[in-house]
Design a protein around this motif. Structure first.
Motif, short mmCIF file in Angstrom:
data_model
loop_
_atom_site.label_atom_id
_atom_site.label_comp_id
_atom_site.label_asym_id
_atom_site.label_seq_id
_atom_site.Cartn_x
_atom_site.Cartn_y
_atom_site.Cartn_z
N ARG A 128 -69.86 -9.42 0.25
CA ARG A 128 -69.78 -7.97 0.40
C ARG A 128 -68.54 -7.52 1.15
NH1 ARG A 128 -76.07 -7.66 1.78
NH2 ARG A 128 -76.83 -7.68 -0.36
N ARG A 129 -67.96 -8.40 1.92
CA ARG A 129 -66.77 -8.01 2.68
C ARG A 129 -65.51 -8.05 1.82
NH1 ARG A 129 -65.80 -10.75 8.33
NH2 ARG A 129 -67.57 -9.44 8.80
N CYS A 130 -65.33 -9.12 1.05
CA CYS A 130 -64.11 -9.26 0.25
C CYS A 130 -64.33 -8.93 -1.22
CB CYS A 130 -63.53 -10.67 0.38
SG CYS A 130 -64.59 -11.96 -0.30
N HIS A 131 -65.55 -8.53 -1.59
CA HIS A 131 -65.92 -8.16 -2.97
C HIS A 131 -65.72 -9.32 -3.94
CE1 HIS A 131 -66.38 -4.08 -1.57
NE2 HIS A 131 -65.17 -4.13 -1.04
N GLY B 234 -62.52 -13.55 -1.98
CA GLY B 234 -62.34 -14.66 -1.05
C GLY B 234 -61.13 -14.54 -0.16
N LYS B 235 -60.38 -13.46 -0.32
CA LYS B 235 -59.16 -13.31 0.48
C LYS B 235 -58.87 -11.83 0.71
CE LYS B 235 -56.54 -13.77 -3.78
NZ LYS B 235 -55.56 -14.52 -4.51
N PHE B 236 -58.04 -11.60 1.75
CA PHE B 236 -57.57 -10.26 2.06
C PHE B 236 -56.06 -10.28 2.08
CE2 PHE B 236 -61.73 -10.09 4.25
CZ PHE B 236 -62.23 -8.96 3.64
N LYS B 237 -55.49 -9.20 1.64
CA LYS B 237 -54.03 -9.07 1.71
C LYS B 237 -53.66 -8.54 3.08
CE LYS B 237 -50.18 -7.30 -0.92
NZ LYS B 237 -49.76 -6.54 -2.08
N SER B 238 -52.62 -9.10 3.67
CA SER B 238 -52.20 -8.65 4.99
C SER B 238 -51.60 -7.24 4.88
CB SER B 238 -51.18 -9.62 5.59
OG SER B 238 -49.96 -9.53 4.89
N PRO B 239 -51.69 -6.46 5.94
CA PRO B 239 -51.16 -5.11 5.88
C PRO B 239 -49.63 -5.06 5.79
CG PRO B 239 -52.31 -5.49 7.96
CD PRO B 239 -52.41 -6.72 7.17
N LEU B 240 -48.95 -6.09 6.29
CA LEU B 240 -47.49 -6.11 6.28
C LEU B 240 -46.98 -7.20 5.34
CD1 LEU B 240 -46.96 -5.84 10.14
CD2 LEU B 240 -46.87 -3.99 8.46
N GLY B 241 -46.79 -6.90 4.11
CA GLY B 241 -46.24 -7.87 3.19
C GLY B 241 -47.24 -8.33 2.15
N SER B 242 -46.92 -9.50 1.58
CA SER B 242 -47.73 -10.00 0.48
C SER B 242 -48.53 -11.25 0.84
CB SER B 242 -46.83 -10.31 -0.72
OG SER B 242 -45.88 -11.29 -0.34
N ARG C 159 -54.98 -13.82 3.59
CA ARG C 159 -55.77 -14.63 4.51
C ARG C 159 -57.17 -14.77 3.92
NH1 ARG C 159 -59.30 -11.66 7.64
NH2 ARG C 159 -58.93 -9.41 7.64
N HIS C 160 -57.86 -15.85 4.26
CA HIS C 160 -59.20 -16.09 3.75
C HIS C 160 -60.20 -15.16 4.44
CE1 HIS C 160 -58.26 -19.51 1.28
NE2 HIS C 160 -57.58 -20.07 2.27
N CYS C 161 -61.23 -14.79 3.68
CA CYS C 161 -62.32 -13.97 4.22
C CYS C 161 -63.10 -14.81 5.22
CB CYS C 161 -63.23 -13.51 3.08
SG CYS C 161 -64.71 -12.61 3.62
N GLY C 162 -63.35 -14.27 6.40
CA GLY C 162 -64.06 -14.99 7.44
C GLY C 162 -65.55 -15.12 7.16
N ARG C 163 -66.11 -14.19 6.43
CA ARG C 163 -67.55 -14.23 6.18
C ARG C 163 -67.91 -15.31 5.16
NH1 ARG C 163 -70.77 -8.81 5.34
NH2 ARG C 163 -70.57 -8.85 7.59
N CYS C 164 -67.18 -15.37 4.06
CA CYS C 164 -67.51 -16.35 3.01
C CYS C 164 -66.61 -17.59 3.07
CB CYS C 164 -67.42 -15.70 1.63
SG CYS C 164 -65.75 -15.18 1.18
N ARG C 165 -65.70 -17.64 4.03
CA ARG C 165 -64.76 -18.75 4.20
C ARG C 165 -63.90 -18.98 2.96
NH1 ARG C 165 -69.65 -21.24 6.41
NH2 ARG C 165 -69.61 -20.90 8.65
N GLY C 166 -63.57 -17.90 2.27
CA GLY C 166 -62.65 -18.00 1.14
C GLY C 166 -63.30 -18.30 -0.19
#
Length: 123
Positions: free
Chosen positions: A67-70, A73-81, A84-91
């Motif tokens: 539910r966090r990363c939909h 399994g990853k999130f894009k950093s706010p500065l650049g491309s 990082r892996h989702c902490g809840r599902c561990r990627g």
């Protein structure tokens, strides 16, 4: 035109006399109670069926999207491309469904309840 005595006789015959009306009222209350119990039984049967179907679905498909990363399994950093892996599902992008947690708990409880030592061989 009917006389007053004929009218009271018709009313007593169609609406019941004093003793018969008490029985009619009692049977009406019993019918209403039986109808309410039947409605409650139908609702309980439907709820049980839906719960059984959900648990069966959780046996076949135990995972859902995180539910966090939909589910990515990853999130894009706010500065650049960078990602990082989702902490809840561990990627992985997956989470265990609530119904599967229930099924796992039932299996663990049933497995813990089996007695490996027979009653005659206690030490």
């Amino acid at each position: 035109m009917l006389s007053p005595s004929a009218t009271s006789t018709l009313a007593a015959a169609t609406h019941g006399s004093g003793q018969g009306s008490a029985l009619v009222g009692l049977s009406g209350e019993l019918a209403a109670t039986a109808h309410t119990i039947a409605q409650a039984a139908v609702v309980a049967l439907i709820v049980t069926g839906v719960a059984a179907f959900y648990l069966l679905t959780c046996l076949v498909w135990p995972f859902g999207k995180c539910r966090r990363c939909h589910g990515e399994g990853k999130f894009k950093s706010p500065l650049g491309s960078a990602y990082r892996h989702c902490g809840r599902c561990r990627g992985s992008g997956l989470r265990l469904r609530l119904g599967r947690h229930v099924v796992n708990h039932i299996r663990a409880t049933r497995g813990a309840g089996t007695n490996t030592v027979s009653k005659g061989n206690k030490k």
